[in-house]
Design a protein around this motif. Sequence first.
Motif, PDB file in Angstrom:
ATOM      1  N   GLN A   1      24.841 -12.109  43.803  1.00 17.88           N
ATOM      2  CA  GLN A   1      23.906 -11.011  43.605  1.00 17.88           C
ATOM      3  C   GLN A   1      24.613  -9.707  43.940  1.00 17.88           C
ATOM      4  O   GLN A   1      25.762  -9.712  44.395  1.00 17.88           O
ATOM      5  CB  GLN A   1      22.650 -11.222  44.462  1.00 17.88           C
TER       6      GLN A   1
ATOM      7  N   THR B   1      27.645  -9.046  38.190  1.00 20.66           N
ATOM      8  CA  THR B   1      27.733 -10.113  39.182  1.00 20.66           C
ATOM      9  C   THR B   1      28.236 -11.404  38.540  1.00 20.66           C
ATOM     10  O   THR B   1      28.487 -11.469  37.335  1.00 20.66           O
ATOM     11  CB  THR B   1      26.374 -10.349  39.858  1.00 20.66           C
TER      12      THR B   1
ATOM     13  N   ASN C   1      22.588  -7.329  37.911  1.00 20.79           N
ATOM     14  CA  ASN C   1      22.539  -8.743  38.283  1.00 20.79           C
ATOM     15  C   ASN C   1      22.493  -9.611  37.032  1.00 20.79           C
ATOM     16  O   ASN C   1      21.712  -9.364  36.111  1.00 20.79           O
ATOM     17  CB  ASN C   1      21.326  -9.012  39.164  1.00 20.79           C
TER      18      ASN C   1
ATOM     19  N   ASN D   1      20.065 -15.182  37.958  1.00 20.43           N
ATOM     20  CA  ASN D   1      20.473 -15.225  39.367  1.00 20.43           C
ATOM     21  C   ASN D   1      19.314 -15.075  40.349  1.00 20.43           C
ATOM     22  O   ASN D   1      19.531 -14.957  41.550  1.00 20.43           O
ATOM     23  CB  ASN D   1      21.563 -14.184  39.649  1.00 20.43           C
TER      24      ASN D   1
END
Length: 337
Positions: free
Chosen positions: A50, A45, A75, A79
């Motif tokens: 996300q 990501t 991810n 985040n």
Amino acid sequence: MKDYEIYSLGDVILQSGQKLPQAFLAYKTYGTLNSAKSNAIVYPTWFAGQHTDNEWLIGPGKALDPDKYFIIVPNMLGNGLSSSPSNTPAPFDRANFPLITIYDNVQLQHRLVTEKFGIKKIALVVGWSLGALQTFQWGTSYPEMVERIAPFGGTAKTRPHAQVVFEGLIAALQADSNWKEGFYDSQPVAGLAAMGRAYAPWGFSQAYYLEQLYQSEGYSTLKAYLEDYWDQVFLSFDANDLIAMLRTGINGDISATPEDNRNFEQALNKITAHALVMPGSTDLFFPPEDNAYEVKHMPNVCFQPIESKWGHCFGIGQNEQDSLEIDNYLKQFLQLG
């Protein structure tokens, strides 16, 4: 119900030498790993993204087809789903959260791929923006493991101009009186909105605004676009999480490792995988000229700029023409032997 899984990594010593206790990665997979474990794709990501934000590039008939490939979307640290300031216990929480580098992200993703799934070869690593930086890092850190990389809308090192923009975003957020040095009682909403306004001229190109292309997104006026989109875009995130990711971007450099000691050209030359590098023609964060320099030092690369008026955000699936072009190039690239 959450639509992702967690991989626990225990206490991790980061590139900075600091400890990140009980670190974990949130990830989602699409498709099935074949018996030979040869069909894996890693798709990291990006800043303020996300796993669900990556899904525009995944689907039957697309390059990242879950009927053919086993796609892992880890991810990014910071985040809010993976280890972040907002979900790490004291004393490493909130503004005390340590600096996370691109190298740290990729090291932990490598652990996920190898320890959890037993994968020894990756068919492709692909990513946009700070996901592109992670893609470059995969290529230089694990050249024997990665068969192809396809970074788009991002560089292998954050140049000074982009660093200044990222610092400006942080400053806009921290100007909120509710910031309280990162130990706020409630989210600094005014600062988060200001960060959105500060990001707006860099996310899209001059042509995008001049030709009012935001109207295709449903905003009739520039005022409505700024107030209804950019003032709101970061409000779903924790402020410290956003700053942690921006600092990862500010420090982005694939050669900032003990092995390369900031010899950037050496780190690029170690990327022996087939590489497809796709900058956006009007990207103000990561202009094509920066990638053009990088590919000169990569031994096995195709340089394919994407002509787009959508600036940096050509790579997030909002503009159908850009999305189809990226997907088509990836399809051709995956057919390479």
